[in-house]
Design a protein around this motif. Sequence first.
Motif, short mmCIF file in Angstrom:
data_model
loop_
_atom_site.label_atom_id
_atom_site.label_comp_id
_atom_site.label_asym_id
_atom_site.label_seq_id
_atom_site.Cartn_x
_atom_site.Cartn_y
_atom_site.Cartn_z
N VAL A 67 0.86 -1.18 0.00
CA VAL A 67 0.00 0.00 0.00
C VAL A 67 0.90 1.22 0.00
O VAL A 67 1.87 1.29 0.76
CB VAL A 67 -0.94 0.02 1.23
N SER A 68 0.57 2.19 -0.86
CA SER A 68 1.32 3.45 -0.90
C SER A 68 0.35 4.60 -0.67
O SER A 68 -0.86 4.48 -0.89
CB SER A 68 2.04 3.62 -2.24
N ARG A 69 0.91 5.71 -0.19
CA ARG A 69 0.12 6.92 0.02
C ARG A 69 0.76 8.04 -0.80
O ARG A 69 1.94 8.34 -0.64
CB ARG A 69 0.09 7.30 1.49
N ALA A 70 -0.03 8.62 -1.68
CA ALA A 70 0.44 9.73 -2.50
C ALA A 70 0.60 10.98 -1.66
O ALA A 70 0.13 11.05 -0.52
CB ALA A 70 -0.54 9.98 -3.64
N ALA A 71 1.24 11.99 -2.23
CA ALA A 71 1.44 13.26 -1.53
C ALA A 71 0.11 13.91 -1.13
O ALA A 71 0.04 14.60 -0.12
CB ALA A 71 2.25 14.22 -2.40
N ASN A 72 -0.95 13.65 -1.90
CA ASN A 72 -2.26 14.22 -1.57
C ASN A 72 -3.04 13.35 -0.57
O ASN A 72 -4.18 13.66 -0.24
CB ASN A 72 -3.09 14.45 -2.84
N ASP A 107 7.32 -0.43 -9.26
CA ASP A 107 7.06 0.80 -8.53
C ASP A 107 5.85 0.54 -7.63
O ASP A 107 4.76 0.24 -8.13
CB ASP A 107 6.77 1.93 -9.52
N ALA A 108 6.02 0.67 -6.33
CA ALA A 108 4.94 0.40 -5.37
C ALA A 108 3.84 1.45 -5.42
O ALA A 108 2.76 1.23 -4.89
CB ALA A 108 5.50 0.30 -3.96
N THR A 109 4.09 2.59 -6.07
CA THR A 109 3.08 3.65 -6.14
C THR A 109 2.21 3.55 -7.39
O THR A 109 1.13 4.11 -7.43
CB THR A 109 3.72 5.05 -6.08
N THR A 110 2.71 2.83 -8.41
CA THR A 110 1.96 2.71 -9.67
C THR A 110 1.74 1.26 -10.10
O THR A 110 0.93 1.01 -10.98
CB THR A 110 2.71 3.43 -10.82
N GLY A 111 2.52 0.34 -9.56
CA GLY A 111 2.46 -1.05 -9.97
C GLY A 111 3.25 -1.34 -11.24
O GLY A 111 3.36 -2.48 -11.66
N LYS A 112 3.83 -0.32 -11.85
CA LYS A 112 4.53 -0.49 -13.12
C LYS A 112 5.87 -1.21 -12.94
O LYS A 112 6.52 -1.11 -11.91
CB LYS A 112 4.79 0.86 -13.78
N VAL A 113 6.25 -1.93 -14.00
CA VAL A 113 7.53 -2.65 -14.02
C VAL A 113 8.66 -1.65 -14.17
O VAL A 113 8.63 -0.78 -15.06
CB VAL A 113 7.57 -3.66 -15.20
N LEU A 114 9.66 -1.77 -13.30
CA LEU A 114 10.86 -0.93 -13.39
C LEU A 114 12.04 -1.70 -13.96
O LEU A 114 12.94 -1.12 -14.54
CB LEU A 114 11.24 -0.40 -12.00
#
Length: 140
Positions: A67-72, A107-114
């Motif tokens: 789980v990630s929390r964005a700046a907002n 990326d834990a904030t988007t789920g995208k492959v890095l």
Amino acid sequence: MPGRPAPSRRTVLRGAALTPVAGLGLTACSGGGSEAAATPTAPVDLGAESEIAKGSAKLYRDSNVVVSRAANGTLKAYSTICTHAQCPINKLDGTTLICPCHGSQFDATTGKVLQSPATEPLQELKATAENDRIVVGPGA
């Protein structure tokens, strides 16, 4: 079988000796069995909402969720089952998830492959904050 010579004793013993080795190789590359496929199928209470600061992420190994929390302040959740070989991801470095099986990174904030070998993003899960608790999964 008529017309086909019987295998020698040496051939039979060599085949018997190599069979367990081949099995170990297949096991090492397998997705980790049924345990690895365990992502929430019902709402799961992960804990206090205050455990995740803005701009950060937290890995919940027992639930195979990050789980990630964005700046907002909005929450995002993803399954931590690697899309390459279905291994459970067990390492979070900042906001980068690292798969122990073949080194894929997400990326834990988007789920995208890095970083490959994975090519598909992580499965997004519904995440909400209820009564200052993080709830993830279907119906959350």
